[in-house]
Scaffold this motif. Structure first.
Motif, PDB file in Angstrom:
ATOM      1  N   GLY A 179       0.333  -5.024   5.190  1.00  0.00           N
ATOM      2  CA  GLY A 179       1.665  -4.453   4.994  1.00  0.00           C
ATOM      3  C   GLY A 179       2.140  -4.507   3.570  1.00  0.00           C
ATOM      4  O   GLY A 179       3.309  -4.213   3.295  1.00  0.00           O
ATOM      5  N   ALA A 180       1.238  -4.821   2.640  1.00  0.00           N
ATOM      6  CA  ALA A 180       1.666  -5.001   1.244  1.00  0.00           C
ATOM      7  C   ALA A 180       2.000  -3.690   0.544  1.00  0.00           C
ATOM      8  O   ALA A 180       2.835  -3.659  -0.356  1.00  0.00           O
ATOM      9  CB  ALA A 180       0.579  -5.739   0.469  1.00  0.00           C
ATOM     10  N   GLY A 181       1.349  -2.613   0.944  1.00  0.00           N
ATOM     11  CA  GLY A 181       1.611  -1.330   0.284  1.00  0.00           C
ATOM     12  C   GLY A 181       0.807  -1.153  -0.978  1.00  0.00           C
ATOM     13  O   GLY A 181       0.252  -0.094  -1.233  1.00  0.00           O
ATOM     14  N   ARG A 182       0.738  -2.201  -1.803  1.00  0.00           N
ATOM     15  CA  ARG A 182      -0.047  -2.132  -3.034  1.00  0.00           C
ATOM     16  C   ARG A 182      -0.493  -3.528  -3.430  1.00  0.00           C
ATOM     17  O   ARG A 182       0.091  -4.528  -3.002  1.00  0.00           O
ATOM     18  CB  ARG A 182       0.739  -1.482  -4.164  1.00  0.00           C
ATOM     19  N   THR A 183      -1.537  -3.584  -4.219  1.00  0.00           N
ATOM     20  CA  THR A 183      -2.057  -4.880  -4.657  1.00  0.00           C
ATOM     21  C   THR A 183      -2.703  -4.728  -6.021  1.00  0.00           C
ATOM     22  O   THR A 183      -2.945  -3.607  -6.483  1.00  0.00           O
ATOM     23  CB  THR A 183      -3.088  -5.421  -3.640  1.00  0.00           C
ATOM     24  N   LEU A 184      -2.989  -5.842  -6.638  1.00  0.00           N
ATOM     25  CA  LEU A 184      -3.689  -5.874  -7.915  1.00  0.00           C
ATOM     26  C   LEU A 184      -5.158  -6.232  -7.672  1.00  0.00           C
ATOM     27  O   LEU A 184      -5.492  -6.925  -6.713  1.00  0.00           O
ATOM     28  CB  LEU A 184      -3.069  -6.899  -8.860  1.00  0.00           C
ATOM     29  N   ILE A 185      -6.018  -5.778  -8.541  1.00  0.00           N
ATOM     30  CA  ILE A 185      -7.432  -6.088  -8.420  1.00  0.00           C
ATOM     31  C   ILE A 185      -7.655  -7.601  -8.385  1.00  0.00           C
ATOM     32  O   ILE A 185      -8.466  -8.114  -7.605  1.00  0.00           O
ATOM     33  CB  ILE A 185      -8.230  -5.453  -9.572  1.00  0.00           C
ATOM     34  N   LYS A 186      -6.913  -8.308  -9.214  1.00  0.00           N
ATOM     35  CA  LYS A 186      -7.122  -9.755  -9.296  1.00  0.00           C
ATOM     36  C   LYS A 186      -6.795 -10.462  -7.980  1.00  0.00           C
ATOM     37  O   LYS A 186      -7.298 -11.553  -7.708  1.00  0.00           O
ATOM     38  CB  LYS A 186      -6.282 -10.344 -10.420  1.00  0.00           C
ATOM     39  N   ASP A 187      -5.967  -9.836  -7.143  1.00  0.00           N
ATOM     40  CA  ASP A 187      -5.622 -10.450  -5.852  1.00  0.00           C
ATOM     41  C   ASP A 187      -6.744 -10.340  -4.825  1.00  0.00           C
ATOM     42  O   ASP A 187      -6.632 -10.870  -3.727  1.00  0.00           O
ATOM     43  CB  ASP A 187      -4.355  -9.791  -5.290  1.00  0.00           C
ATOM     44  N   LEU A 188      -7.814  -9.641  -5.181  1.00  0.00           N
ATOM     45  CA  LEU A 188      -8.914  -9.420  -4.236  1.00  0.00           C
ATOM     46  C   LEU A 188     -10.101 -10.345  -4.508  1.00  0.00           C
ATOM     47  O   LEU A 188     -11.166 -10.181  -3.898  1.00  0.00           O
ATOM     48  CB  LEU A 188      -9.384  -7.957  -4.309  1.00  0.00           C
ATOM     49  N   ALA A 189      -9.927 -11.295  -5.425  1.00  0.00           N
ATOM     50  CA  ALA A 189     -11.051 -12.135  -5.849  1.00  0.00           C
ATOM     51  C   ALA A 189     -11.677 -12.908  -4.694  1.00  0.00           C
ATOM     52  O   ALA A 189     -12.890 -13.146  -4.680  1.00  0.00           O
ATOM     53  CB  ALA A 189     -10.587 -13.087  -6.948  1.00  0.00           C
ATOM     54  N   ASP A 190     -10.891 -13.326  -3.730  1.00  0.00           N
ATOM     55  CA  ASP A 190     -11.406 -14.146  -2.634  1.00  0.00           C
ATOM     56  C   ASP A 190     -11.695 -13.353  -1.363  1.00  0.00           C
ATOM     57  O   ASP A 190     -12.023 -13.940  -0.323  1.00  0.00           O
ATOM     58  CB  ASP A 190     -10.407 -15.273  -2.310  1.00  0.00           C
ATOM     59  N   GLU A 191     -11.558 -12.024  -1.447  1.00  0.00           N
ATOM     60  CA  GLU A 191     -11.740 -11.204  -0.250  1.00  0.00           C
ATOM     61  C   GLU A 191     -13.219 -10.876  -0.015  1.00  0.00           C
ATOM     62  O   GLU A 191     -13.943 -10.518  -0.949  1.00  0.00           O
ATOM     63  CB  GLU A 191     -10.971  -9.890  -0.380  1.00  0.00           C
ATOM     64  N   PRO A 192     -13.689 -10.980   1.226  1.00  0.00           N
ATOM     65  CA  PRO A 192     -15.027 -10.464   1.563  1.00  0.00           C
ATOM     66  C   PRO A 192     -14.966  -8.934   1.643  1.00  0.00           C
ATOM     67  O   PRO A 192     -13.971  -8.378   2.119  1.00  0.00           O
ATOM     68  CB  PRO A 192     -15.318 -11.084   2.924  1.00  0.00           C
ATOM     69  N   GLY A 251      -6.743   5.322  10.834  1.00  0.00           N
ATOM     70  CA  GLY A 251      -5.576   4.590  11.303  1.00  0.00           C
ATOM     71  C   GLY A 251      -5.509   3.163  10.798  1.00  0.00           C
ATOM     72  O   GLY A 251      -4.827   2.323  11.394  1.00  0.00           O
ATOM     73  N   LEU A 252      -6.170   2.891   9.670  1.00  0.00           N
ATOM     74  CA  LEU A 252      -6.162   1.550   9.097  1.00  0.00           C
ATOM     75  C   LEU A 252      -5.130   1.445   7.974  1.00  0.00           C
ATOM     76  O   LEU A 252      -4.787   2.463   7.352  1.00  0.00           O
ATOM     77  CB  LEU A 252      -7.547   1.200   8.547  1.00  0.00           C
ATOM     78  N   PRO A 253      -4.617   0.251   7.725  1.00  0.00           N
ATOM     79  CA  PRO A 253      -3.700   0.078   6.592  1.00  0.00           C
ATOM     80  C   PRO A 253      -4.372   0.497   5.277  1.00  0.00           C
ATOM     81  O   PRO A 253      -5.521   0.119   5.013  1.00  0.00           O
ATOM     82  CB  PRO A 253      -3.415  -1.429   6.604  1.00  0.00           C
ATOM     83  N   CYS A 254      -3.672   1.290   4.505  1.00  0.00           N
ATOM     84  CA  CYS A 254      -4.176   1.735   3.208  1.00  0.00           C
ATOM     85  C   CYS A 254      -3.316   1.094   2.124  1.00  0.00           C
ATOM     86  O   CYS A 254      -2.099   1.331   2.064  1.00  0.00           O
ATOM     87  CB  CYS A 254      -4.120   3.254   3.087  1.00  0.00           C
ATOM     88  N   VAL A 255      -3.924   0.312   1.272  1.00  0.00           N
ATOM     89  CA  VAL A 255      -3.215  -0.437   0.245  1.00  0.00           C
ATOM     90  C   VAL A 255      -3.568   0.151  -1.115  1.00  0.00           C
ATOM     91  O   VAL A 255      -4.747   0.192  -1.502  1.00  0.00           O
ATOM     92  CB  VAL A 255      -3.595  -1.928   0.289  1.00  0.00           C
TER      93      VAL A 255
END
Length: 309
Positions: A179-192, A251-255
């Motif tokens: 539900g964030a709507g937008r994010t920064l690249i740096k916030d994805l460092a720990d994401e699989p 139908g998936l969340p798009c950030v």
């Protein structure tokens, strides 16, 4: 032996005399007689018995007649086939595409093309950009939608239209960023991440984006089919970066991703300078007209056009 000579020989048989044959062929009788004599000289045998008032076939002439008629019939069929293709009554158009094409609704465009020219057979191939370029060069494809890596298209390949596709992050519905709507690249460092197979245009674009931003992605799973990638993201095995339309239709969340906003260029390409196949040229003209891109659009994939389809 020339086709013209065979045609003159058959004309004499059909019309019963050299005079009538010359009139039907719209040439002087002397020219037609010379053409037939040259044919007899090449074959080493007389084709007509000229001693009487009527034209009579010799044994050699009777032996030649079925083959001559068959050759002339085949030639006419070939001419009719070419004329049919030129008129788009028949023929074939061979189109290649990357699997993740979203800037053009290819199914809808091909369906509209089929309604306009139902006699043209459509052949569609999904492959990676290098494979599609090889298909264009080998003459196996007339046109292809590419996601090129370089700023210039390969030698001998021309770009006819160019689009820009926005890339977004897709997540499972219950993901922390859903539900964030937008994010920064740096916030994805720990994401699989779920990733597309290496060598595809999408994988290259995402890999370059990550490298540019210093993001070291942890790839949980890599796939070869975009539907499987979407299903894995929905199941929560990881996130993925894809064209926005893929996420929306799933139908998936798009950030949206900020700093920088990622995207990729898609080019409709073919062998330079234009398709030689009339059926392919008709598809190109229709597609560029519908999407607003001119027939001679963007020789390089660097130019951008609004998303279409």
């Amino acid at each position: 032996m020339e086709l013209r000579q065979l045609r003159h020989f058959v004309a004499v048989v059909t019309h019963g005399s050299f005079t009538a044959a010359a009139r039907a062929e719209l040439i002087a009788q002397s020219a037609l007689s010379t053409s037939v004599r040259n044919l007899e000289r090449e074959l080493g045998a007389g084709l007509f018995d000229r001693t009487g008032r009527r034209v009579v076939l010799t044994e050699a002439g009777r032996a030649l007649l079925p083959s001559a008629r068959s050759v002339l019939a085949g030639t006419q069929e070939a001419r009719d086939a070419v004329a049919a293709v030129a008129g788009l009554v028949a023929g074939r158009v061979r189109v290649g595409t990357i699997q993740t094409l979203t800037c053009v609704d290819l199914a809808a465009e091909l369906a509209a093309y089929h309604r306009a020219w139902p006699g043209v057979q459509i052949s569609l191939r999904e492959a990676t950009t290098p494979e599609l370029v090889a298909g264009l060069r080998a003459g196996e494809l007339d046109l292809a939608f590419l996601a090129p890596d370089a700023a210039e298209l390969p030698e001998g390949i021309a770009g006819f239209a160019t689009w820009h596709e926005d890339l977004v992050l897709i997540t499972a519905p219950g993901h922390r960023l859903a539900g964030a709507g937008r994010t920064l690249i740096k916030d994805l460092a720990d994401e699989p991440f779920v990733d597309f197979r290496a060598g595809t245009g999408l994988e290259t674009a995402v890999r370059r984006l990550a490298a540019h931003c210093g993001l070291e992605r942890r790839i949980t799973c890599d796939v070869t089919q975009i539907r499987l990638l979407v299903d894995l993201v929905r199941a929560g095995i990881g996130v993925a970066i894809v064209p926005r339309r893929i996420g929306t239709e799933a139908g998936l969340p798009c950030v949206s991703i900020r700093q920088p906003e990622p995207g990729r260029t898609v080019v409709l390409a073919g062998r330079a300078p234009r398709p030689r196949n009339p059926a392919a040229e008709a598809f190109l003209d229709r597609l560029t007209a519908v999407t607003g891109a001119g027939p001679s659009a963007a020789d390089r994939p660097g130019g951008r056009r609004p998303p279409a389809g």
